[in-house]
Scaffold this active site. Sequence first.
Site, PDB file in Angstrom:
ATOM      1  N   CYS A  57       0.847  -1.196   0.000  1.00 12.61           N
ATOM      2  CA  CYS A  57       0.000   0.000   0.000  1.00 12.61           C
ATOM      3  C   CYS A  57       0.886   1.252   0.000  1.00 12.61           C
ATOM      4  O   CYS A  57       1.874   1.321   0.726  1.00 12.61           O
ATOM      5  CB  CYS A  57      -0.900  -0.002   1.246  1.00 12.61           C
ATOM      6  SG  CYS A  57      -2.019   1.403   1.284  1.00 12.61           S
ATOM      7  N   CYS A  61       0.688   4.546   6.999  1.00 13.63           N
ATOM      8  CA  CYS A  61       0.074   4.369   8.320  1.00 13.63           C
ATOM      9  C   CYS A  61       1.029   3.537   9.208  1.00 13.63           C
ATOM     10  O   CYS A  61       1.320   2.383   8.885  1.00 13.63           O
ATOM     11  CB  CYS A  61      -1.273   3.668   8.178  1.00 13.63           C
ATOM     12  SG  CYS A  61      -2.306   4.404   6.902  1.00 13.63           S
ATOM     13  N   CYS A  64       0.429  -0.144  10.300  1.00 15.11           N
ATOM     14  CA  CYS A  64      -0.133  -1.121   9.364  1.00 15.11           C
ATOM     15  C   CYS A  64       0.886  -2.058   8.717  1.00 15.11           C
ATOM     16  O   CYS A  64       1.846  -1.611   8.075  1.00 15.11           O
ATOM     17  CB  CYS A  64      -0.921  -0.397   8.271  1.00 15.11           C
ATOM     18  SG  CYS A  64      -1.782  -1.574   7.199  1.00 15.11           S
ATOM     19  N   CYS A 101     -16.976  -8.409   5.176  1.00 11.68           N
ATOM     20  CA  CYS A 101     -16.232  -7.144   4.955  1.00 11.68           C
ATOM     21  C   CYS A 101     -15.002  -7.406   4.114  1.00 11.68           C
ATOM     22  O   CYS A 101     -14.141  -8.200   4.504  1.00 11.68           O
ATOM     23  CB  CYS A 101     -15.748  -6.569   6.268  1.00 11.68           C
ATOM     24  SG  CYS A 101     -17.045  -6.261   7.441  1.00 11.68           S
ATOM     25  N   CYS A 132     -19.843  -5.131   3.327  1.00 13.53           N
ATOM     26  CA  CYS A 132     -19.049  -3.985   3.781  1.00 13.53           C
ATOM     27  C   CYS A 132     -17.755  -4.001   2.990  1.00 13.53           C
ATOM     28  O   CYS A 132     -17.239  -5.066   2.670  1.00 13.53           O
ATOM     29  CB  CYS A 132     -18.753  -4.117   5.272  1.00 13.53           C
ATOM     30  SG  CYS A 132     -17.679  -2.805   5.900  1.00 13.53           S
ATOM     31  N   CYS A 192     -19.155   2.809   8.604  1.00 13.07           N
ATOM     32  CA  CYS A 192     -18.435   2.103   9.662  1.00 13.07           C
ATOM     33  C   CYS A 192     -17.156   2.896   9.867  1.00 13.07           C
ATOM     34  O   CYS A 192     -16.317   2.961   8.957  1.00 13.07           O
ATOM     35  CB  CYS A 192     -18.130   0.670   9.197  1.00 13.07           C
ATOM     36  SG  CYS A 192     -17.037  -0.225  10.314  1.00 13.07           S
ATOM     37  N   ARG A 264     -17.885  -1.944  17.871  1.00 11.01           N
ATOM     38  CA  ARG A 264     -17.229  -3.236  17.614  1.00 11.01           C
ATOM     39  C   ARG A 264     -15.933  -3.387  18.407  1.00 11.01           C
ATOM     40  O   ARG A 264     -15.040  -2.553  18.321  1.00 11.01           O
ATOM     41  CB  ARG A 264     -16.951  -3.426  16.119  1.00 11.01           C
ATOM     42  CG  ARG A 264     -16.359  -4.803  15.829  1.00 11.01           C
ATOM     43  CD  ARG A 264     -16.214  -5.102  14.351  1.00 11.01           C
ATOM     44  NE  ARG A 264     -17.469  -4.960  13.655  1.00 11.01           N
ATOM     45  CZ  ARG A 264     -17.653  -4.170  12.589  1.00 11.01           C
ATOM     46  NH1 ARG A 264     -16.655  -3.495  12.097  1.00 11.01           N
ATOM     47  NH2 ARG A 264     -18.835  -4.090  12.018  1.00 11.01           N
TER      48      ARG A 264
HETATM   49  N1  SAM Z   1      -6.610   0.636   3.107  1.00  8.10           N
HETATM   50  C1  SAM Z   1      -7.876   0.929   3.624  1.00  8.10           C
HETATM   51  C2  SAM Z   1      -7.877   2.100   4.560  1.00  8.10           C
HETATM   52  O1  SAM Z   1      -6.917   2.323   5.283  1.00  8.10           O
HETATM   53  O2  SAM Z   1      -8.873   2.802   4.591  1.00  8.10           O
HETATM   54  C3  SAM Z   1      -8.572  -0.241   4.262  1.00  8.10           C
HETATM   55  C4  SAM Z   1      -7.855  -1.242   5.092  1.00  8.10           C
HETATM   56  S1  SAM Z   1      -7.145  -0.675   6.610  1.00  8.10           S
HETATM   57  C5  SAM Z   1      -6.181  -2.082   7.051  1.00  8.10           C
HETATM   58  C6  SAM Z   1      -8.485  -0.612   7.754  1.00  8.10           C
HETATM   59  C7  SAM Z   1      -8.210  -0.225   9.183  1.00  8.10           C
HETATM   60  O3  SAM Z   1      -7.585  -1.296   9.888  1.00  8.10           O
HETATM   61  C8  SAM Z   1      -7.281   0.943   9.466  1.00  8.10           C
HETATM   62  O4  SAM Z   1      -7.900   2.174   9.292  1.00  8.10           O
HETATM   63  C9  SAM Z   1      -6.921   0.713  10.918  1.00  8.10           C
HETATM   64  O5  SAM Z   1      -7.820   1.385  11.777  1.00  8.10           O
HETATM   65  C10 SAM Z   1      -7.051  -0.798  11.087  1.00  8.10           C
HETATM   66  N2  SAM Z   1      -5.731  -1.410  11.314  1.00  8.10           N
HETATM   67  C11 SAM Z   1      -4.757  -1.602  10.406  1.00  8.10           C
HETATM   68  N3  SAM Z   1      -3.673  -2.157  10.967  1.00  8.10           N
HETATM   69  C12 SAM Z   1      -3.959  -2.320  12.281  1.00  8.10           C
HETATM   70  C13 SAM Z   1      -3.230  -2.831  13.392  1.00  8.10           C
HETATM   71  N4  SAM Z   1      -1.972  -3.257  13.277  1.00  8.10           N
HETATM   72  N5  SAM Z   1      -3.831  -2.859  14.591  1.00  8.10           N
HETATM   73  C14 SAM Z   1      -5.105  -2.410  14.725  1.00  8.10           C
HETATM   74  N6  SAM Z   1      -5.840  -1.913  13.719  1.00  8.10           N
HETATM   75  C15 SAM Z   1      -5.271  -1.853  12.506  1.00  8.10           C
HETATM   76 FE1  SF4 Z   2      -2.809   1.181   3.408  1.00  3.91          FE
HETATM   77 FE2  SF4 Z   2      -2.772  -0.032   5.761  1.00  3.91          FE
HETATM   78 FE3  SF4 Z   2      -3.019   2.607   5.664  1.00  3.91          FE
HETATM   79 FE4  SF4 Z   2      -5.069   1.016   4.814  1.00  3.91          FE
HETATM   80  S1  SF4 Z   2      -4.280   1.196   6.893  1.00  3.91           S
HETATM   81  S2  SF4 Z   2      -4.228   2.842   3.804  1.00  3.91           S
HETATM   82  S3  SF4 Z   2      -3.890  -0.686   3.970  1.00  3.91           S
HETATM   83  S4  SF4 Z   2      -1.224   1.425   4.982  1.00  3.91           S
END
Ligand code: SAM
Ligand code: SF4
Length: 349
Positions: A57, A61, A64, A101, A132, A192, A264
């Site tokens: 990606c 973040c 992530c 989802c 979702c 959500c 949730r």
């Molecule tokens: N890429 C898309 C986005 O960020 O909108 C969708 C997938 S992203 C993985 C969805 C959510 O998962 C993130 O906004 C975050 O809140 C949660 N998430 C991701 N990695 C995580 C982690 N290591 N621990 C807890 N929540 C996590």
């Molecule tokens: Fe990409 Fe992970 Fe951020 Fe979603 S949460 S935008 S998958 S880096």
Amino acid sequence: MSNDAVVRNDWTPAEVKSLFALPFMDLLFKAQSVHRQHFDPNQVQTSTLLSIKTGACPEDCKYCPQSGHYNTGLKKEKLMAVERVLEKARQAKEGGASRFCMGAAWKHPGEKDMPYVLEMVEGVKELGLETCMTLGMLNEHQSAQLADAGLDYYNHNLDTSPEFYDKIITTRSYQDRLDTLGHVRDAGMKICSGGIVGMGETASDRVGLLIQLANLPQQPESVPINMLVRVKGTPLEDSEDLDNFDFIRMLAVARIMMPESHVRLSAGRETMSDETQALAFMAGANSIFYGECLLTTANPEKNRDLQLFKRLGMRPEQAIDKADDAAETAIRQSIVKQQQDSLFYDASA
Ligand code: SAM
Ligand code: SF4
Ligand code: DTB
């Protein structure tokens, strides 16, 4: 209905801080009292997640495992074929989930991806499941296309407070996220949206996140509260342990501020005791991710969840109301089978 169970969009930081400052038992009692005015306290909504496009990606973040900016050893995968997604959805339905989802590690969906994504929505819906998706940012047109295909919910988290946000993500702004939520709402889909705790944020940042969510023009129907899953290779891998009671407080305050939303108990359950999860339900959490995998990290085994429901006398919500006749029959058969396996709590006993 008592006054403290009415939906409000004018929460102030001082009020929310005073909720967090309540003695733990007083806070839990208040949250459970609000919860009972809107929901069956023994029912839990179950969503199963599937990563339809994994890793690489472009966003950064810091929590992530799927960000291309960090080396977490994750195997990248292209967009999954529609038929494979539908097969996973069928399995989720047979397992007892009410919502499916689908998540993609994108900054936003590309135009070439949209036809496949729309087909997935239509196919999953035909199975009688709620749908979702979480695909990153959406523009107005993409939101309208997804709504037309029948997408019920769009997940897009605000993640944290506006003040802490740029310590966690630099490649898209808080306003970008709010804009996407606006497009989703305008297209008529349910929202959500929630966040993560345990990233080194302060107590005021938790207040700030909940104020942003609760004071949206219309509160999100679903509010995922994730406990950070610390993944090796991400900048947050060494974040300090979060006190479980502080996590429960976050759920309780979310329940009080958003009395009609499903709150949730999201990521982080894998390492949580059954007793902590029971406290989360007491605090008003009434939804979980159900199935062995979140997107790329582990979640409790289905049997552990079903046993926990049984021990607590709780039941998973079923998607029967939304299903057509054929799908309804299939879901009923699946429930009967699982009851025969004596994993579900028998509410009629
Ligand atoms: N890429 C898309 C986005 O960020 O909108 C969708 C997938 S992203 C993985 C969805 C959510 O998962 C993130 O906004 C975050 O809140 C949660 N998430 C991701 N990695 C995580 C982690 N290591 N621990 C807890 N929540 C996590
Ligand atoms: Fe990409 Fe992970 Fe951020 Fe979603 S949460 S935008 S998958 S880096
Ligand atoms: C949400 O708030 N949590 C889910 C879902 N929405 C998409 C994702 C949690 C991801 C945890 C890390 C992983 O498994 O990759």
